[in-house]
Design an enzyme around this catalytic site. Structure first.
Site, short mmCIF file in Angstrom:
data_model
loop_
_atom_site.label_atom_id
_atom_site.label_comp_id
_atom_site.label_asym_id
_atom_site.label_seq_id
_atom_site.Cartn_x
_atom_site.Cartn_y
_atom_site.Cartn_z
N ARG A 211 49.63 39.65 46.93
CA ARG A 211 48.93 39.02 48.07
C ARG A 211 48.98 37.50 48.02
O ARG A 211 49.14 36.85 49.05
CB ARG A 211 47.46 39.45 48.06
CG ARG A 211 47.22 40.76 48.71
CD ARG A 211 45.73 41.11 48.70
NE ARG A 211 45.41 42.03 49.76
CZ ARG A 211 45.82 43.28 49.80
NH1 ARG A 211 46.58 43.77 48.85
NH2 ARG A 211 45.50 44.07 50.81
N GLU B 60 44.37 51.13 30.73
CA GLU B 60 44.87 49.75 30.94
C GLU B 60 43.69 48.80 31.20
O GLU B 60 43.67 48.03 32.16
CB GLU B 60 45.90 49.65 32.06
CG GLU B 60 46.75 48.41 31.97
CD GLU B 60 47.75 48.26 33.12
OE1 GLU B 60 47.37 47.76 34.18
OE2 GLU B 60 48.92 48.65 32.93
C1 UD1 Z 1 48.58 47.60 46.08
C2 UD1 Z 1 47.49 47.10 45.14
C3 UD1 Z 1 48.08 46.18 44.08
C4 UD1 Z 1 49.26 46.84 43.36
C5 UD1 Z 1 50.27 47.29 44.40
C6 UD1 Z 1 51.41 48.05 43.76
C7 UD1 Z 1 45.24 46.71 45.98
C8 UD1 Z 1 44.36 45.81 46.76
N1 UD1 Z 1 46.52 46.32 45.89
O1 UD1 Z 1 49.05 46.47 46.81
O2 UD1 Z 1 47.09 45.86 43.12
O3 UD1 Z 1 49.86 45.91 42.50
O4 UD1 Z 1 49.62 48.19 45.33
O5 UD1 Z 1 52.49 48.18 44.63
O6 UD1 Z 1 44.80 47.72 45.49
N2 UD1 Z 1 52.70 50.79 52.49
C9 UD1 Z 1 53.42 51.83 53.05
N3 UD1 Z 1 53.81 52.86 52.23
C10 UD1 Z 1 53.52 52.89 50.91
C11 UD1 Z 1 52.80 51.81 50.35
C12 UD1 Z 1 52.39 50.77 51.15
O7 UD1 Z 1 53.71 51.85 54.24
O8 UD1 Z 1 53.89 53.85 50.24
C13 UD1 Z 1 52.29 49.67 53.36
C14 UD1 Z 1 51.13 50.06 54.33
O9 UD1 Z 1 51.33 49.43 55.56
C15 UD1 Z 1 49.91 49.49 53.61
C16 UD1 Z 1 50.49 48.23 53.00
O10 UD1 Z 1 51.80 48.59 52.57
O11 UD1 Z 1 48.85 49.25 54.50
C17 UD1 Z 1 49.71 47.64 51.86
O12 UD1 Z 1 49.37 48.61 50.88
P1 UD1 Z 1 48.13 48.32 49.86
O13 UD1 Z 1 48.03 49.43 48.90
O14 UD1 Z 1 46.92 48.00 50.64
O15 UD1 Z 1 48.54 46.97 49.16
P2 UD1 Z 1 49.77 46.63 48.21
O16 UD1 Z 1 50.22 45.26 48.59
O17 UD1 Z 1 50.73 47.74 48.22
#
Ligand code: UD1
Ligand code: UDP
Length: 404
Positions: free
Chosen positions: A216, A123
């Site tokens: 975000r 991708e």
């Molecule tokens: C991430 C990716 C984004 C992608 C998205 C898909 C980055 C910076 N962001 O964003 O590009 O589009 O994933 O969904 O790489 N959490 C849980 N359980 C989970 C998943 C997330 O509890 O299974 C919560 C946690 O508190 C975590 C927060 O969500 O800290 C954010 O997760 P993170 O992967 O940092 O960012 P996303 O907004 O999910």
């Protein structure tokens, strides 16, 4: 003489990467004369990743388990780099495959570079041209491209973007998007919903608005304003219901809790397994989302999408007319959805099934592309949307078409 298989290490960490790499893992594993595949998950996502691993029967050889609640970009980047080093040193892969645009993607490509290991980027080449939109994904993609030796571009437009950045044509292969491979595996006209809330929503006969949000750029007021528009839509149209599997990000959940208090016909659920979600999409009336993957899947299912963003790196469906960029303003979201709910001709124009993103054979092309890279086969034919055809599983029997 039999060739020693090439060692391919596949690294991913979030739900969409897992969905989109599952077909690649399957395809490479069936080519075991040529490749020995190892899977390392960073688990940047935990529960949402595990749902996908279970569905596609993927048992990673390495699980870095890096997710923390409310993690920052700094933490994710640092942990991926730190935890991947020993894995790369132990596996000593011939190539590392990463996917898309997450922080796992960029940090894993950087880790491979530090050990002078080749990188394949699945991708590759999606661009908005705007540094902070989507944030940080646009820059993650560009940084990954610089570190990549073999670029698997999903579309011709993605290839053009890579060429414009000076990447040599022979390092790029147009494959189609593997998400369409995954979609074709799970969408079935006879799917039976296991989630009771989803089953009730589908059975209700209401026109379903399927909603997901997590970007975000939209945290806080933009999300709140989208959610207010959804509440108004449900009040204005008694035959409409919202189904909203809520991302696990605590910031998203906080705004959902604040806006949706006791709303009839708003079904809030935990993130759904991919099989449930994709089949729900196939039975929805309209998709409202800021997700990347849904912009690719919904057009293949003939579902109009209102994109809750100002720009998109996936313009192909915009051009095909099945996707509209509406941003996050309450009035814009309400008006765009209301038009499609009230004007059947406008709806019909947007609901044509098109497949600009894939034909279900992307993983096969990636496997052939890797063989070619290692001198084990010819350069494969590339994906062209003109050749992509509808898939029979999407022809849901007329009797079931409540939401069509
Ligand atoms: C991430 C990716 C984004 C992608 C998205 C898909 C980055 C910076 N962001 O964003 O590009 O589009 O994933 O969904 O790489 N959490 C849980 N359980 C989970 C998943 C997330 O509890 O299974 C919560 C946690 O508190 C975590 C927060 O969500 O800290 C954010 O997760 P993170 O992967 O940092 O960012 P996303 O907004 O999910
Ligand atoms: N998805 C899923 N369950 C859900 C919501 C989405 O399986 O409850 C799938 C969806 O079909 C798509 C992918 O997850 O393939 C999109 O993930 P997300 O929106 O988290 O990330 P993005 O695509 O924006 O990077």
């Amino acid at each position: 003489m039999k060739q020693t298989p090439q060692k391919v290490l596949i690294v991913f960490g979030t739900r969409p990467e897992a969905i989109k790499m599952a077909p690649v893992i399957q395809a490479l594993r069936t080519a075991d004369d040529f490749f020995r595949v190892t899977v390392a998950v960073t688990a940047q996502h935990r529960e949402m990743l595990d749902q996908v691993l279970r569905l596609f029967d993927i048992v990673p050889e390495y699980d870095l388990n890096i997710m923390r609640e409310d993690q920052t970009l700094f933490e994710v980047t640092a942990r991926v780099l730190q935890e991947l080093e020993p894995v790369l040193r132990e596996v000593r892969p011939d190539i590392v495959l990463v996917h898309g645009d997450t922080t796992t993607t960029f940090a894993a490509a950087l880790a491979a570079f530090y050990l002078k290991i080749a990188v394949g980027h699945v991708e590759a080449g999606l661009r908005t041209g705007e540094k902070y939109a989507p944030f940080p994904e646009e820059i993650n993609r560009r940084l990954a491209a610089v570190l990549t030796d073999l670029h698997f571009a999903p579309t011709v437009r993605a290839r053009t973007a890579l060429l414009q950045e000076g990447i040599a044509p022979e390092k790029i292969l147009v494959t189609g998007n593997t998400v369409i491979d995954a979609l074709y595996q799970v969408v079935r006209s006879d799917h039976r919903f296991e989630d009771p809330v989803v089953a009730a929503a589908v059975e209700s006969g209401h026109r379903l608005l399927l909603v997901t949000t997590h970007r975000r750029e939209n945290w806080g007021e933009p999300l709140a304003s989208v959610y207010r528009a959804l509440k108004r839509l449900v009040l204005a149209y008694p035959d409409v219901a919202v189904v909203f599997p809520v991302h696990r990000n605590p910031l998203v959940r906080q705004t959902v809790r604040e806006v949706f208090t006791a709303c009839p016909r708003v079904y809030l659920t935990e993130p759904l397994s991919y099989g449930e979600f994709a089949n729900l999409m196939a039975r929805s009336f309209l998709v409202l989302t800021d997700s990347g993957g849904l912009q690719e899947e919904a057009p293949a299912l003939g579902k109009p999408v209102l994109v809750l963003r100002a720009v998109t790196e996936r313009p192909e469906a915009l051009e095909a007319g099945t996707v509209e960029l509406v941003g996050t303003g309450e009035e814009c979201v309400f008006n765009a959805a209301a038009r499609l709910l009230s004007d059947s001709e406008a709806y019909r124009r947007m609901a044509a099934a098109v497949n600009p993103y894939g034909d279900g054979r992307a993983a096969e092309r990636i496997t052939a592309g890797l063989r070619n890279y290692f001198g084990l086969g010819p350069r494969p034919d590339e994906f062209s949307p003109a050749c992509s055809v509808g898939h029979k599983v999407f022809q849901v029997p007329v009797g079931e078409r409540k939401n069509f």
